[in-house]
Scaffold this active site. Structure first.
Site, PDB file in Angstrom:
ATOM      1  CG  PHE A 217     -62.556 -18.091 -44.617  1.00 56.55           C
ATOM      2  CD1 PHE A 217     -62.418 -16.932 -43.759  1.00 56.55           C
ATOM      3  CD2 PHE A 217     -63.754 -18.351 -45.330  1.00 56.55           C
ATOM      4  CE1 PHE A 217     -63.675 -16.103 -43.804  1.00 56.55           C
ATOM      5  CE2 PHE A 217     -64.846 -17.420 -45.355  1.00 56.55           C
ATOM      6  CZ  PHE A 217     -64.932 -16.285 -44.447  1.00 56.55           C
ATOM      7  CG  ASP A 326     -65.165 -25.591 -45.911  1.00 59.79           C
ATOM      8  OD1 ASP A 326     -65.642 -25.402 -47.317  1.00 59.79           O
ATOM      9  OD2 ASP A 326     -65.342 -24.449 -45.217  1.00 59.79           O
ATOM     10  CE  LYS A 357     -66.513 -19.193 -51.793  1.00 60.94           C
ATOM     11  NZ  LYS A 357     -66.410 -17.615 -51.844  1.00 60.94           N
ATOM     12  CB  THR A 381     -87.298 -20.231 -43.117  1.00 59.88           C
ATOM     13  OG1 THR A 381     -87.419 -20.028 -41.616  1.00 59.88           O
ATOM     14  CG2 THR A 381     -88.599 -20.080 -43.887  1.00 59.88           C
TER      15      THR A 381
HETATM   16  C1  LIG Z   1     -63.664 -22.512 -47.746  1.00 60.54           C
HETATM   17  C2  LIG Z   1     -64.758 -21.759 -47.366  1.00 60.54           C
HETATM   18  N1  LIG Z   1     -65.458 -22.107 -46.240  1.00 60.54           N
HETATM   19  C3  LIG Z   1     -66.829 -21.226 -46.084  1.00 60.54           C
HETATM   20  C4  LIG Z   1     -66.823 -20.056 -46.592  1.00 60.54           C
HETATM   21  C5  LIG Z   1     -68.285 -19.188 -46.507  1.00 60.54           C
HETATM   22  O1  LIG Z   1     -69.136 -19.101 -47.305  1.00 60.54           O
HETATM   23  P1  LIG Z   1     -70.203 -17.940 -47.484  1.00 60.54           P
HETATM   24  O2  LIG Z   1     -69.531 -16.702 -47.758  1.00 60.54           O
HETATM   25  O3  LIG Z   1     -70.899 -18.353 -48.675  1.00 60.54           O
HETATM   26  O4  LIG Z   1     -70.717 -18.046 -46.113  1.00 60.54           O
HETATM   27  C6  LIG Z   1     -65.946 -19.825 -47.566  1.00 60.54           C
HETATM   28  C7  LIG Z   1     -66.171 -18.276 -48.301  1.00 60.54           C
HETATM   29  O5  LIG Z   1     -65.336 -17.827 -48.867  1.00 60.54           O
HETATM   30  C8  LIG Z   1     -64.853 -20.169 -48.178  1.00 60.54           C
HETATM   31  O6  LIG Z   1     -63.957 -20.266 -49.034  1.00 60.54           O
END
Ligand SMILES: Cc1ncc(COP(=O)(O)O)c(C=O)c1O
Length: 500
Positions: A217, A326, A357, A381
């Protein structure tokens, strides 16, 4: 004059709202001693089932304006404290999910409220700048005090962004720009590059790809979505790219007991990674970057070994692909180290590390060579929000002052041991307990049972989240102490014992 007026009003507001020692209804096993939680409630306290009548009323009202299908209940953030989230019906719940893992040091932390009371900070909260063109005087220092003070090994540059998806989306762009300049041998595009990019055609819009992993994800914006493979509902009906998707290891837990089988599974996945890189190059869609989570979170808390990540990093280097880690969900201390990739023990773990987060601002760190070469190539922006960096500096102070990483390691051990005990006690319901720090999960026998357990837990004052097909994930704040672990385990045990 104006600022002192605001300051006085704010001070009054803070006096009213700072930890006033609210009367608590205890819900704590006598066997569990409470320690060092002097600024929060002493346990959950439930007045209605959740969502209660006021939440239901508000959901109906909001439903006239938005889709409310995902809303759990409405919150009273003024009354929420530390590890406890209070709802609009007066229910107080121990929050082991923390706004999808995004609250670093609990609700209404005094250190953060104090920042708000400093008149010198007011203009930062009131005036949100277009950071890419008009940053405030304090911005370089703020970045140095906050994000750069926790920069991953080998990285001295950081680009802030608003959220996790937009951090990843821009990190992907940075990898494509880097790859293309590397291929050209210089950074001057041809006339044909410039004219074709305007109509979405090659060579200006090249057929490059990002490799991701099944179960990953990385967000829901268009580029990120092409690398997200956790649930169909996120992707349905949205056009995507033909980019390679490698298998993520499906390991057996506890990891220490299955090292041989798990090593074989990881070797199989790594082999597939190399095959896919070669295949996509032959297809004319070379892999510019590989993106991976240190622990696949949304996809079901899937772990892999440090050795797997080290090998993957080497494969990326060997094939000239950028390596993007990530850390949007794993970053910020919840695994017991500030970054989950620190568990891999590498000096050069990545080319890009994205975050959001618990860091309160989104963004990504990158190697010097991944710096976009021209203005406005990586741009929007807001490009973040300096007030969030201010909060982050203070969060980092609290983490250091209170040794919260050690605390997480301690609470995490207690949590995982408790989960091991529960799965031994209820083998028909629970299995595959796993975790690093307090970033833990356990599987439930099926999705319906998981839903039922999550709802029962909520009505008993424990907020949990699900992930993957049938896992429960634990994502407490960094101030979740052993005391809270035992409090949670006691209530969870009651629910499991009564589960039919
Ligand atoms: C590993 C990871 N990457 C990206 C995201 C996306 O973040 P956002 O919901 O702030 O767009 C999440 C969100 O849960 C995530 O857990």
């Amino acid at each position: 004059m104006a600022s002192s007026l605001i300051g006085r009003q704010l001070a009054l507001f803070l006096q009213k709202n700072l930890w006033l020692g609210a009367p608590g209804c205890r819900y704590v096993s006598k066997a569990v001693p409470q320690t060092q939680v002097d600024f929060e409630y002493d346990g959950p306290c439930m007045k209605t089932s959740v969502p209660g009548p006021r939440s239901q009323e508000l959901t109906k009202q909001l439903g006239e304006i938005q889709n409310v299908g995902a809303i759990n209940f409405f919150c009273n953030y003024e009354e929420s404290r530390g590890n406890y989230l209070v709802d609009v019906d007066g229910n107080r719940m121990l929050d082991v999910y923390t706004q999808i893992s995004s609250i670093p040091i609990g609700y209404n932390h005094p250190a953060l409220l104090k920042l708000m009371s400093n008149p010198n900070n007011l203009s930062t909260f009131v005036n949100r700048p277009a950071l890419g063109i008009l940053p405030p005087e304090t911005f370089p220092d703020t970045l140095t005090d906050s994000l750069l003070s926790v920069a991953p090994s080998g990285m001295t540059r950081v680009q802030t962004m608003a959220c996790g998806s937009c951090s990843n989306e821009n990190a992907y762009k940075a990898m494509f720009i880097w790859y293309k300049n590397k291929e050209r041998g210089h950074n001057t595009p041809s006339d044909e590059d410039v004219s074709t990019c305007m109509v979405n055609q090659a060579p200006g819009c090249p057929d490059l790809s990002i490799m991701s992993f099944m179960g990953a994800f990385h967000g829901r914006t268009l580029g990120c979505l092409a690398t997200t493979h956790s649930k169909a509902i996120h992707k349905l009906d949205v056009p995507s790219f033909d980019w390679p998707i490698a298998p993520f290891p499906r390991l057996r837990y506890p990891l220490e007991q299955f090292t041989r089988e798990n090593a074989q599974e990881e070797a199989r996945c790594l082999e597939e990674v190399e095959d896919l890189i070669v295949k996509w190059r032959q297809k004319g869609k070379p892999v510019a970057g590989i993106v991976i989570e240190p622990i696949q979170a949304e996809g079901g808390d899937n772990h892999a070994s440090p050795n797997f990540f080290r090998s993957l990093r080497n494969i990326a280097r060997k094939h000239g692909c950028a390596f993007h880690v990530d850390e949007v969900q794993t970053g910020g201390g919840c695994t017991g180290k500030f970054w989950a990739h620190e568990h891999w023990g590498m000096d050069d773990p990545a080319d890009i590390v994205s975050f959001s987060k618990k860091l309160l601002t989104g963004g990504y760190y990158h190697k010097d060579e991944l710096q976009a070469d021209k203005a406005y190539r990586i741009f929007n922006t807001w490009m973040g929000d300096p007030s969030k960096n201010l909060f982050l500096s203070e969060v980092l102070n609290v983490i250091r002052r209170e040794s919260l990483l050690e605390e997480v390691a301690r609470s995490g051990r207690a949590l995982l041991n408790g989960l091991y005990e529960l799965q031994a006690q209820y083998p028909g319901i629970l299995s595959r307990a796993r975790g690093q720090g307090t970033f833990c999960a356990i599987d439930v026998c099926d999705d319906a049972t998981r839903t039922s357990i999550l709802l029962k837990a909520r009505n008993k004052g424990i907020l949990l989240g699900g992930c993957g097909e049938r896992s429960i994930r634990f994502r407490p704040a960094l101030i979740f102490k052993e005391y809270h672990v035992h409090l949670f385990l006691n209530i969870f045990n009651d629910i499991l014992a009564k589960h039919k």
